[in-house]
Design an enzyme around this catalytic site. Sequence first.
Site, PDB file in Angstrom:
ATOM      1  N   SER A  91       0.789  -1.085   0.076  1.00 48.71           N
ATOM      2  CA  SER A  91       0.083  -0.007   0.005  1.00 48.71           C
ATOM      3  C   SER A  91       1.026   1.241  -0.031  1.00 48.71           C
ATOM      4  O   SER A  91       0.217   2.261  -0.041  1.00 48.71           O
ATOM      5  CB  SER A  91      -0.867  -0.082   1.228  1.00 48.71           C
ATOM      6  OG  SER A  91      -0.188   0.219   2.394  1.00 48.71           O
ATOM      7  N   THR A 202      -2.096   2.704   2.317  1.00 43.56           N
ATOM      8  CA  THR A 202      -1.587   4.166   2.981  1.00 43.56           C
ATOM      9  C   THR A 202      -1.274   3.775   4.384  1.00 43.56           C
ATOM     10  O   THR A 202      -1.780   2.863   5.076  1.00 43.56           O
ATOM     11  CB  THR A 202      -2.782   4.806   2.977  1.00 43.56           C
ATOM     12  OG1 THR A 202      -3.100   5.258   1.707  1.00 43.56           O
ATOM     13  CG2 THR A 202      -2.226   6.391   3.504  1.00 43.56           C
ATOM     14  N   THR A 220       1.539   7.072   0.704  1.00 42.07           N
ATOM     15  CA  THR A 220       0.669   6.093   0.014  1.00 42.07           C
ATOM     16  C   THR A 220       1.152   5.510  -1.344  1.00 42.07           C
ATOM     17  O   THR A 220       1.726   6.421  -1.995  1.00 42.07           O
ATOM     18  CB  THR A 220      -0.757   6.341   0.191  1.00 42.07           C
ATOM     19  OG1 THR A 220      -1.430   5.252  -0.326  1.00 42.07           O
ATOM     20  CG2 THR A 220      -0.956   7.501  -0.796  1.00 42.07           C
ATOM     21  N   ARG A 230      -3.633   9.915 -11.044  1.00 41.09           N
ATOM     22  CA  ARG A 230      -4.866   9.860 -10.079  1.00 41.09           C
ATOM     23  C   ARG A 230      -4.026  10.382  -8.795  1.00 41.09           C
ATOM     24  O   ARG A 230      -3.230   9.824  -8.463  1.00 41.09           O
ATOM     25  CB  ARG A 230      -5.735   8.630 -10.096  1.00 41.09           C
ATOM     26  CG  ARG A 230      -6.660   8.728  -8.687  1.00 41.09           C
ATOM     27  CD  ARG A 230      -6.234   8.150  -7.411  1.00 41.09           C
ATOM     28  NE  ARG A 230      -7.012   8.020  -6.403  1.00 41.09           N
ATOM     29  CZ  ARG A 230      -6.859   7.677  -5.346  1.00 41.09           C
ATOM     30  NH1 ARG A 230      -5.533   7.380  -4.617  1.00 41.09           N
ATOM     31  NH2 ARG A 230      -7.802   7.649  -4.388  1.00 41.09           N
ATOM     32  N   VAL A 231      -4.515  11.264  -8.193  1.00 40.73           N
ATOM     33  CA  VAL A 231      -4.150  11.667  -6.741  1.00 40.73           C
ATOM     34  C   VAL A 231      -5.099  11.662  -5.746  1.00 40.73           C
ATOM     35  O   VAL A 231      -6.383  11.920  -5.940  1.00 40.73           O
ATOM     36  CB  VAL A 231      -3.653  13.100  -6.849  1.00 40.73           C
ATOM     37  CG1 VAL A 231      -3.041  13.695  -5.470  1.00 40.73           C
ATOM     38  CG2 VAL A 231      -2.263  13.321  -7.857  1.00 40.73           C
ATOM     39  N   GLY A 232      -4.793  10.933  -4.803  1.00 36.87           N
ATOM     40  CA  GLY A 232      -5.710  10.668  -3.495  1.00 36.87           C
ATOM     41  C   GLY A 232      -5.845  11.748  -2.426  1.00 36.87           C
ATOM     42  O   GLY A 232      -5.264  12.970  -2.821  1.00 36.87           O
ATOM     43  N   THR A 253      -6.773   6.840   6.037  1.00 34.80           N
ATOM     44  CA  THR A 253      -6.161   5.810   4.785  1.00 34.80           C
ATOM     45  C   THR A 253      -7.691   5.264   4.437  1.00 34.80           C
ATOM     46  O   THR A 253      -8.738   5.500   5.033  1.00 34.80           O
ATOM     47  CB  THR A 253      -5.699   4.719   5.548  1.00 34.80           C
ATOM     48  OG1 THR A 253      -6.274   4.215   6.898  1.00 34.80           O
ATOM     49  CG2 THR A 253      -4.471   4.976   6.493  1.00 34.80           C
ATOM     50  N   GLY A 254      -7.645   4.820   3.194  1.00 37.20           N
ATOM     51  CA  GLY A 254      -8.717   4.391   2.398  1.00 37.20           C
ATOM     52  C   GLY A 254      -9.319   5.330   1.414  1.00 37.20           C
ATOM     53  O   GLY A 254      -8.282   5.990   1.093  1.00 37.20           O
ATOM     54  N   GLY A 256      -9.585   7.852  -0.772  1.00 34.53           N
ATOM     55  CA  GLY A 256      -9.196   9.124  -0.778  1.00 34.53           C
ATOM     56  C   GLY A 256     -10.429  10.034  -1.347  1.00 34.53           C
ATOM     57  O   GLY A 256     -10.641  11.157  -0.857  1.00 34.53           O
TER      58      GLY A 256
HETATM   59  N1  GLY Z   1      -6.005   7.280   1.050  1.00 37.77           N
HETATM   60  C1  GLY Z   1      -5.178   6.871  -0.042  1.00 37.77           C
HETATM   61  C2  GLY Z   1      -5.851   7.185  -1.289  1.00 37.77           C
HETATM   62  O1  GLY Z   1      -6.797   7.292  -1.796  1.00 37.77           O
HETATM   63  O2  GLY Z   1      -4.758   7.339  -2.450  1.00 37.77           O
END
Ligand code: GLY
Length: 356
Positions: A91, A202, A220, A230-232, A253-254, A256
């Site tokens: 992750s 993450t 992450t 893609r950016v979280g 975390t999780g 985004g």
């Molecule tokens: N929380 C990590 C992501 O969505 O990239």
Amino acid sequence: MSIDRREFLRTSAAAAAGLSLTTSTAEAADVLPVSGSQTSVAPLARPVVIASGNGLRGVAKAYEMIAKGSDPLDAIVAGVNIQELDPEDQSVGLGGLPNEEGVVQLDASCMHGPTRRAGAVASLEGIATPSLVAKAVMDYTDHILLVGPGAKKFALNMGFKEQDLLTNKSRQDWLRWKARLNANDNWLDHDDDISIKFSTGTINMNAVTASGDIASVTTTSGLAWKLPGRVGDSPIVGAGQYCDNTVGAAGSTGRGEANIKVCGAFLAVEFMRQGMAPEQALMKVMERVIAMTERRLLNDRGRPYFDLHFYALSKDGRYSSATAYQGGQFAVANEKGARLEDSAYLFKREERPARR
Ligand code: GLY
């Protein structure tokens, strides 16, 4: 639904409702105002370090460093480096699951409470420790966020070494995911081992020192098989992590995309500034996330299909973690040692809909 907890929250939220969001940083001063459910709870001993469940080794390391006098951000960055450099943690960092084209793109951000500084990188390729690059952005530039090729160029100029982040295991997982996308293409499916359809990982870590200085960091590899670029939430200050040295720190975390819309880490710190205890603040944030979730991501009972996990600690050493569904755990290190604790939750495990 966890009725008891919901009732408890309703009561304590009502107690806090008279407080306004306008409490200024200066007014918040050194001591967090205490209200709601935690009124009679004495401040716990500091230092405290908390992290997502994959941060057990990391919180132990960070706690040890802080106990010996390290700066809190140096300590938690060293803590998350353990996962970033561990090829088994898919992750983050080395061995992180790649995007849909098989390229590992990493995100990270950090904040340093005492100096009120922040740094971040997004879509960084070829450098295993984006948390350290984010900290270098903070330490050596007048900027906060560098992305893509610019972030990589900066890292190389700062002396970070480039390496192939795609381990054999992550490559295999990616190839198997790709093969299964279309039954009519020329890639053969493998039935034996496709456990990873998609995942979010993450690591978030937050610390408060014995003297009350606070720091936060999140790093992450993002959503597995994401679209390139893609950016979280992790590199977004206020979403993936946030800290205010007068109040506390929070991170996530999780999924985004669900967090970015509520600026979850910032919101948690603001709720704590109003006087909420960390658990109460995080449950309010989870409720806000669900209220802001589009219909396609909720089942007909309004339960989300995705995972999202929040973590928070207050300046006086209280801490908590919350998630939508029962079963989550997070890592804590304080004078009692390093351990996993159960996260608070909104809904019981059996209410979780199967992922679509
Ligand atoms: N929380 C990590 C992501 O969505 O990239």
